[in-house]
Design a protein around this motif. Structure first.
Motif, PDB file in Angstrom:
ATOM      1  N   LEU A  19       4.052   3.440  22.948  1.00  0.00           N
ATOM      2  CA  LEU A  19       4.767   2.390  22.213  1.00  0.00           C
ATOM      3  C   LEU A  19       5.784   2.971  21.227  1.00  0.00           C
ATOM      4  N   PRO A  20       6.806   3.653  21.703  1.00  0.00           N
ATOM      5  CA  PRO A  20       7.754   4.282  20.777  1.00  0.00           C
ATOM      6  C   PRO A  20       8.603   3.251  20.009  1.00  0.00           C
ATOM      7  N   VAL A  21       8.400   3.202  18.711  1.00  0.00           N
ATOM      8  CA  VAL A  21       9.171   2.284  17.859  1.00  0.00           C
ATOM      9  C   VAL A  21      10.638   2.693  17.899  1.00  0.00           C
ATOM     10  N   SER A  22      11.507   1.711  18.090  1.00  0.00           N
ATOM     11  CA  SER A  22      12.943   2.005  18.215  1.00  0.00           C
ATOM     12  C   SER A  22      13.815   1.293  17.195  1.00  0.00           C
ATOM     13  N   LEU A 142       9.595  -2.436  18.806  1.00  0.00           N
ATOM     14  CA  LEU A 142      10.304  -2.081  20.026  1.00  0.00           C
ATOM     15  C   LEU A 142      10.500  -3.340  20.852  1.00  0.00           C
ATOM     16  N   ALA A 143      11.316  -3.258  21.882  1.00  0.00           N
ATOM     17  CA  ALA A 143      11.584  -4.399  22.764  1.00  0.00           C
ATOM     18  C   ALA A 143      10.348  -4.700  23.607  1.00  0.00           C
ATOM     19  N   PHE A 144      10.180  -5.981  23.946  1.00  0.00           N
ATOM     20  CA  PHE A 144       9.070  -6.391  24.791  1.00  0.00           C
ATOM     21  C   PHE A 144       9.542  -7.369  25.850  1.00  0.00           C
ATOM     22  N   ALA A 145       8.873  -7.330  26.983  1.00  0.00           N
ATOM     23  CA  ALA A 145       9.083  -8.298  28.054  1.00  0.00           C
ATOM     24  C   ALA A 145       7.736  -8.578  28.699  1.00  0.00           C
TER      25      ALA A 145
END
Length: 182
Positions: A19-22, A142-145
């Motif tokens: 889960l790399p925070v971006s 981070l982005a999620f889908a």
């Protein structure tokens, strides 16, 4: 006002794990700056570490490299290391009792992820009568889908900050928060 800084789930999972925070860029240095400022100002620092309840979990498995605190957080002084298994830092922990014993009435939220453990903990604090300061640039995601749709990291982060400011917290930058300590 008597504050405590919460450093929520700044664990390797968010740097070298799944889960790399971006977003936002620079959130990690801001977390460290908030820790250093709190320590210099005599504000208690509570480091929160998440552990999955499932022994076969792919993320946050207790004892795994991803579960470990980021080394820069681990080497800094803190007053309490709190272990949790659910998103809220108050759920099944001694956090509330620890805060009340010290007369703390204001919690400062930093860490990961904005929309999950930071948001949940802020709401829990508000429901328990604490004032909350939510550090906009010392939290991140981070982005999620998934089957419900997709969201960019920026959209998700911003939506949570706007919601926090509506009722639950005072949203501010780390620089603003550090400036308020002087």
């Amino acid at each position: 006002m008597k504050r405590a800084l919460l450093v929520i789930d700044v664990q390797n999972e968010y740097f070298t794990g799944a889960l790399p925070v971006s977003y936002p860029e620079g959130s990690f240095p801001n977390i460290l700056a908030a820790m250093d400022a709190a320590t210099a100002s005599g504000i208690p620092v509570v480091v929160v570490r998440h552990a999955s309840r499932r022994p076969d979990s792919a993320t946050f498995r207790q004892g795994s490299p991803g579960w470990e605190l980021h080394p820069e957080v681990a080497r800094r002084p803190y007053d309490l290391l709190l272990e949790k298994n659910l998103p809220g830092s108050f759920t099944d922990t001694n956090l509330e009792a620890w805060l009340r014993e010290r007369g703390i009435d204001t919690l400062v939220i930093s860490g990961y992820m904005t929309q999950m453990c930071c948001d949940t903990t802020s709401r829990q604090a508000f429901h328990r009568g604490f004032a909350v300061e939510f550090l906009a640039d010392a939290t991140g995601t981070l982005a999620f889908a998934n089957s419900a749709g997709a969201v960019t990291a920026e959209e998700l982060h911003r939506a949570v900050l706007v919601t926090q400011q509506l009722m639950f917290a005072t949203v501010m930058t780390t620089g603003e928060w550090i400036g308020s300590l002087r």
